[in-house]
Design a protein around this motif. Structure first.
Motif, PDB file in Angstrom:
ATOM      1  N   ILE A 206      12.482  59.240  56.706  1.00 33.80           N
ATOM      2  CA  ILE A 206      13.019  58.010  56.116  1.00 33.80           C
ATOM      3  C   ILE A 206      11.885  57.280  55.392  1.00 33.80           C
ATOM      4  O   ILE A 206      10.872  56.927  56.016  1.00 33.80           O
ATOM      5  CB  ILE A 206      13.638  57.112  57.201  1.00 33.80           C
ATOM      6  N   PRO A 207      12.011  57.036  54.093  1.00 33.68           N
ATOM      7  CA  PRO A 207      10.904  56.457  53.325  1.00 33.68           C
ATOM      8  C   PRO A 207      10.619  54.995  53.634  1.00 33.68           C
ATOM      9  O   PRO A 207       9.477  54.567  53.642  1.00 33.68           O
ATOM     10  CB  PRO A 207      11.356  56.635  51.865  1.00 33.68           C
ATOM     11  N   GLU A 208      11.650  54.192  53.879  1.00 38.02           N
ATOM     12  CA  GLU A 208      11.484  52.750  54.105  1.00 38.02           C
ATOM     13  C   GLU A 208      11.824  52.415  55.553  1.00 38.02           C
ATOM     14  O   GLU A 208      12.868  51.857  55.857  1.00 38.02           O
ATOM     15  CB  GLU A 208      12.381  51.959  53.145  1.00 38.02           C
ATOM     16  N   LYS A 209      10.904  52.733  56.464  1.00 37.22           N
ATOM     17  CA  LYS A 209      11.191  52.595  57.895  1.00 37.22           C
ATOM     18  C   LYS A 209      11.369  51.139  58.310  1.00 37.22           C
ATOM     19  O   LYS A 209      12.296  50.786  59.038  1.00 37.22           O
ATOM     20  CB  LYS A 209      10.075  53.253  58.717  1.00 37.22           C
ATOM     21  N   SER A 210      10.474  50.259  57.860  1.00 38.63           N
ATOM     22  CA  SER A 210      10.549  48.842  58.232  1.00 38.63           C
ATOM     23  C   SER A 210      11.840  48.213  57.723  1.00 38.63           C
ATOM     24  O   SER A 210      12.519  47.473  58.457  1.00 38.63           O
ATOM     25  CB  SER A 210       9.335  48.105  57.666  1.00 38.63           C
ATOM     26  N   LEU A 211      12.188  48.507  56.482  1.00 36.34           N
ATOM     27  CA  LEU A 211      13.420  47.968  55.902  1.00 36.34           C
ATOM     28  C   LEU A 211      14.645  48.497  56.632  1.00 36.34           C
ATOM     29  O   LEU A 211      15.604  47.764  56.893  1.00 36.34           O
ATOM     30  CB  LEU A 211      13.484  48.327  54.421  1.00 36.34           C
ATOM     31  N   LEU A 215      17.603  46.374  58.676  1.00 37.32           N
ATOM     32  CA  LEU A 215      19.036  46.500  58.398  1.00 37.32           C
ATOM     33  C   LEU A 215      19.813  46.826  59.675  1.00 37.32           C
ATOM     34  O   LEU A 215      20.913  46.300  59.891  1.00 37.32           O
ATOM     35  CB  LEU A 215      19.271  47.580  57.342  1.00 37.32           C
ATOM     36  N   PHE A 216      19.254  47.679  60.534  1.00 37.87           N
ATOM     37  CA  PHE A 216      19.912  47.994  61.808  1.00 37.87           C
ATOM     38  C   PHE A 216      20.032  46.742  62.677  1.00 37.87           C
ATOM     39  O   PHE A 216      21.077  46.482  63.284  1.00 37.87           O
ATOM     40  CB  PHE A 216      19.131  49.067  62.572  1.00 37.87           C
ATOM     41  N   VAL A 217      18.959  45.965  62.742  1.00 42.16           N
ATOM     42  CA  VAL A 217      18.976  44.737  63.554  1.00 42.16           C
ATOM     43  C   VAL A 217      19.986  43.748  63.002  1.00 42.16           C
ATOM     44  O   VAL A 217      20.711  43.082  63.757  1.00 42.16           O
ATOM     45  CB  VAL A 217      17.563  44.103  63.605  1.00 42.16           C
ATOM     46  N   THR A 218      20.072  43.655  61.681  1.00 34.65           N
ATOM     47  CA  THR A 218      21.042  42.752  61.050  1.00 34.65           C
ATOM     48  C   THR A 218      22.475  43.161  61.403  1.00 34.65           C
ATOM     49  O   THR A 218      23.314  42.305  61.708  1.00 34.65           O
ATOM     50  CB  THR A 218      20.857  42.749  59.525  1.00 34.65           C
ATOM     51  N   ALA A 219      22.768  44.471  61.368  1.00 29.01           N
ATOM     52  CA  ALA A 219      24.098  44.957  61.749  1.00 29.01           C
ATOM     53  C   ALA A 219      24.397  44.622  63.208  1.00 29.01           C
ATOM     54  O   ALA A 219      25.515  44.217  63.554  1.00 29.01           O
ATOM     55  CB  ALA A 219      24.185  46.469  61.524  1.00 29.01           C
ATOM     56  N   PHE A 220      23.384  44.752  64.073  1.00 27.40           N
ATOM     57  CA  PHE A 220      23.529  44.455  65.501  1.00 27.40           C
ATOM     58  C   PHE A 220      23.823  42.970  65.728  1.00 27.40           C
ATOM     59  O   PHE A 220      24.759  42.612  66.449  1.00 27.40           O
ATOM     60  CB  PHE A 220      22.244  44.876  66.224  1.00 27.40           C
ATOM     61  N   ILE A 221      23.043  42.094  65.085  1.00 25.60           N
ATOM     62  CA  ILE A 221      23.205  40.655  65.288  1.00 25.60           C
ATOM     63  C   ILE A 221      24.525  40.160  64.692  1.00 25.60           C
ATOM     64  O   ILE A 221      25.197  39.301  65.268  1.00 25.60           O
ATOM     65  CB  ILE A 221      21.999  39.900  64.703  1.00 25.60           C
ATOM     66  N   GLY A 381      18.306  35.591  59.472  1.00 24.66           N
ATOM     67  CA  GLY A 381      18.248  35.267  58.054  1.00 24.66           C
ATOM     68  C   GLY A 381      16.819  35.058  57.583  1.00 24.66           C
ATOM     69  O   GLY A 381      16.426  35.523  56.503  1.00 24.66           O
ATOM     70  N   LEU A 382      16.011  34.365  58.401  1.00 26.07           N
ATOM     71  CA  LEU A 382      14.605  34.137  58.061  1.00 26.07           C
ATOM     72  C   LEU A 382      13.841  35.463  58.035  1.00 26.07           C
ATOM     73  O   LEU A 382      13.013  35.697  57.130  1.00 26.07           O
ATOM     74  CB  LEU A 382      13.979  33.186  59.087  1.00 26.07           C
ATOM     75  N   TRP A 383      14.127  36.326  59.007  1.00 22.37           N
ATOM     76  CA  TRP A 383      13.466  37.632  59.074  1.00 22.37           C
ATOM     77  C   TRP A 383      13.820  38.485  57.853  1.00 22.37           C
ATOM     78  O   TRP A 383      12.961  39.115  57.243  1.00 22.37           O
ATOM     79  CB  TRP A 383      13.865  38.344  60.374  1.00 22.37           C
ATOM     80  N   VAL A 384      15.103  38.494  57.496  1.00 20.78           N
ATOM     81  CA  VAL A 384      15.537  39.269  56.332  1.00 20.78           C
ATOM     82  C   VAL A 384      14.896  38.718  55.059  1.00 20.78           C
ATOM     83  O   VAL A 384      14.489  39.479  54.177  1.00 20.78           O
ATOM     84  CB  VAL A 384      17.086  39.257  56.213  1.00 20.78           C
ATOM     85  N   TYR A 385      14.777  37.393  54.974  1.00 18.11           N
ATOM     86  CA  TYR A 385      14.136  36.792  53.797  1.00 18.11           C
ATOM     87  C   TYR A 385      12.680  37.253  53.677  1.00 18.11           C
ATOM     88  O   TYR A 385      12.216  37.606  52.576  1.00 18.11           O
ATOM     89  CB  TYR A 385      14.197  35.274  53.893  1.00 18.11           C
ATOM     90  N   CYS A 386      11.965  37.256  54.802  1.00 17.10           N
ATOM     91  CA  CYS A 386      10.542  37.625  54.777  1.00 17.10           C
ATOM     92  C   CYS A 386      10.331  39.126  54.581  1.00 17.10           C
ATOM     93  O   CYS A 386       9.421  39.542  53.850  1.00 17.10           O
ATOM     94  CB  CYS A 386       9.870  37.177  56.077  1.00 17.10           C
ATOM     95  N   ARG A 387      11.186  39.951  55.220  1.00 19.96           N
ATOM     96  CA  ARG A 387      10.950  41.394  55.222  1.00 19.96           C
ATOM     97  C   ARG A 387      11.704  42.153  54.138  1.00 19.96           C
ATOM     98  O   ARG A 387      11.333  43.279  53.797  1.00 19.96           O
ATOM     99  CB  ARG A 387      11.353  41.970  56.595  1.00 19.96           C
ATOM    100  N   VAL A 388      12.784  41.579  53.622  1.00 16.90           N
ATOM    101  CA  VAL A 388      13.606  42.293  52.640  1.00 16.90           C
ATOM    102  C   VAL A 388      13.595  41.565  51.292  1.00 16.90           C
ATOM    103  O   VAL A 388      13.175  42.122  50.281  1.00 16.90           O
ATOM    104  CB  VAL A 388      15.068  42.440  53.134  1.00 16.90           C
ATOM    105  N   TYR A 389      14.034  40.300  51.303  1.00 17.23           N
ATOM    106  CA  TYR A 389      14.193  39.557  50.045  1.00 17.23           C
ATOM    107  C   TYR A 389      12.866  39.465  49.294  1.00 17.23           C
ATOM    108  O   TYR A 389      12.781  39.792  48.107  1.00 17.23           O
ATOM    109  CB  TYR A 389      14.740  38.165  50.344  1.00 17.23           C
TER     110      TYR A 389
END
Length: 410
Positions: A206-211, A215-221, A381-389
């Motif tokens: 998997i090329p983008e492991k952190s991303l 995404l898995f954590v977002t689906a879980f939450i 949301g804050l985590w996704v903003y920092c790590r994805v957005y």
């Protein structure tokens, strides 16, 4: 009509039926366990929890396995296996002679799951980039709507047709899904990976492991947020009204978010295609978190139902965005396996959400469930903003700068 659209229609119906089959037993289970001979109220509650949660635990374990098999042998065979298997197993629950057999069948139902994973993978790999968001958004409504409307449907069927007939009718619905899949789903599958790899080997590819983890954590939450109110909504509604229609009002409050999800997900999926899934994901997470706060202060049933509906509108933008991002960053040969892990996160979220809501209500208060769920969504949301957005925005800016410099040099 393009093949992917025909497949989308069939997969939507199948995932809706699967969602109903997974969770319609919730309001029926305590009554059915009592019908099977368990008399003590405490024992009924304990066995109901085991029977209900065991399916989702097994589904979380086996979803990646079936996703891996789908990548190796094709998605349509997995759709046929799951729909036929669930039709037989759910139908057999109506003949269960005791609670032990019922729990065993619920465990088996979790083992043979995989319809949703195969559907998502099939649509994600067949649909062109331009329509991917709309297609995955439309598809995501089926599973969530089936799961959220399932308790309402299960309660209605049991009241009008009897407890055992709930299982027979749901099994028949899954059998219809099997035949529609068999005759109408078209797949041109080319096997690209002859060996089913272990999870560790898949992870290294998997090329983008952190991303991907984000995404898995977002689906879980998200799934926790959808189901955290399930164990407390009836009790909370009882605090808000003395109406004799308490069960109906509770069902409406719980299912309002499912109805809103059906309305919003395709539109927000299409919006993700235009402006970017990462933008929709951040805005939806923050808005959903903020909408949970006023739910703790409602004083009338209609207020709770309205706020649950508004929450469903925002939540409709999350799963399509998650699936679009997974599709973009995952190699085609691994799509089924990665979607399998995503479905595992959702199944764990269903189980975790029910436990989370019940425990928060027991240790703190019913209204605290809404505050805690809001905090989870806002932190995510804050985590996704920092790590994805920010990561995607920086990458896009870097790409634009590089292109401008190239144009200047030319």
């Amino acid at each position: 009509m393009p093949i992917w659209k025909k497949n989308l229609v069939v997969c939507w119906f199948g995932m809706f039926a699967t969602g109903i089959g997974m969770i319609q037993i919730a309001p029926v289970l305590p009554l059915y366990i009592s019908h099977l001979g368990v008399g003590q109220e405490a024992a009924v509650a304990q066995l109901s929890g085991i029977a209900f949660g065991s399916t989702f635990i097994m589904s979380a374990i086996f979803s990646p396995i079936w996703g891996s098999v789908a990548d190796t042998f094709g998605r349509k065979p997995m759709l046929l296996r799951a729909s036929l298997g669930m039709a037989i197993v759910i139908g057999c629950m109506g003949f269960a002679p005791n609670v032990t057999v019922l729990i065993g069948l619920r465990l088996l139902q979790g083992v043979i799951t995989g319809y949703s994973t195969a559907c998502t993978t099939l649509i994600a790999t067949q649909t062109d980039q331009e329509h991917a968001g709309w297609a995955l958004g439309t598809l995501s409504t089926a599973n969530i709507a089936g799961a959220l409307l399932g308790p309402l449907i299960g309660g209605f069927l049991s009241e009008h047709f009897g407890l055992q007939n709930v299982f027979f009718m749901t099994g028949a619905l899954m059998m219809v899904s099997f035949f529609t899949t068999f005759f109408f789903v078209k797949e041109s599958f080319q096997r690209t990976d002859k060996k089913v790899r272990h999870a560790k080997e898949i992870w290294h590819q998997i090329p983008e492991k952190s991303l991907t983890v984000t995404l898995f954590v977002t689906a879980f939450i998200l799934t926790i947020a959808l189901y955290s109110v399930e164990p407390i909504v009836t009790v909370f509604m009882g605090h808000l009204t003395n109406s004799s229609h308490l069960a109906l009002l509770s069902g409406l409050a719980f299912s309002a978010s499912g109805l809103a999800n059906i309305i919003a997900a395709p539109r927000l999926g299409k919006l993700s295609d235009r402006v970017g899934a990462h933008k929709v994901m951040v805005i939806a997470l923050v808005t959903a978190g903020l909408l949970f706060i006023p739910q703790a202060f409602v004083t009338a049933p209609w207020q709770l139902i309205m706020l649950r509906f508004l929450f469903g509108l925002t939540a409709g933008g999350l799963m399509p965005s998650v699936n679009i991002m997974i599709r973009k960053i995952t190699p085609t040969a691994l799509t089924g396996r990665v979607f399998g892990f995503s479905m595992s996160a959702m199944y764990l979220g269903v189980f975790g959400g029910s436990v989370f809501g019940g425990q928060i209500a027991a240790w703190l208060s019913i209204r605290a469930v809404f505050f805690c769920t809001a905090a989870l969504l806002l932190m995510n949301g804050l985590w996704v903003y920092c790590r994805v957005y920010r990561q995607i925005a920086c990458a896009a800016q870097s790409s634009t700068t590089h292109r401008l410099r190239s144009d200047e040099n030319e």
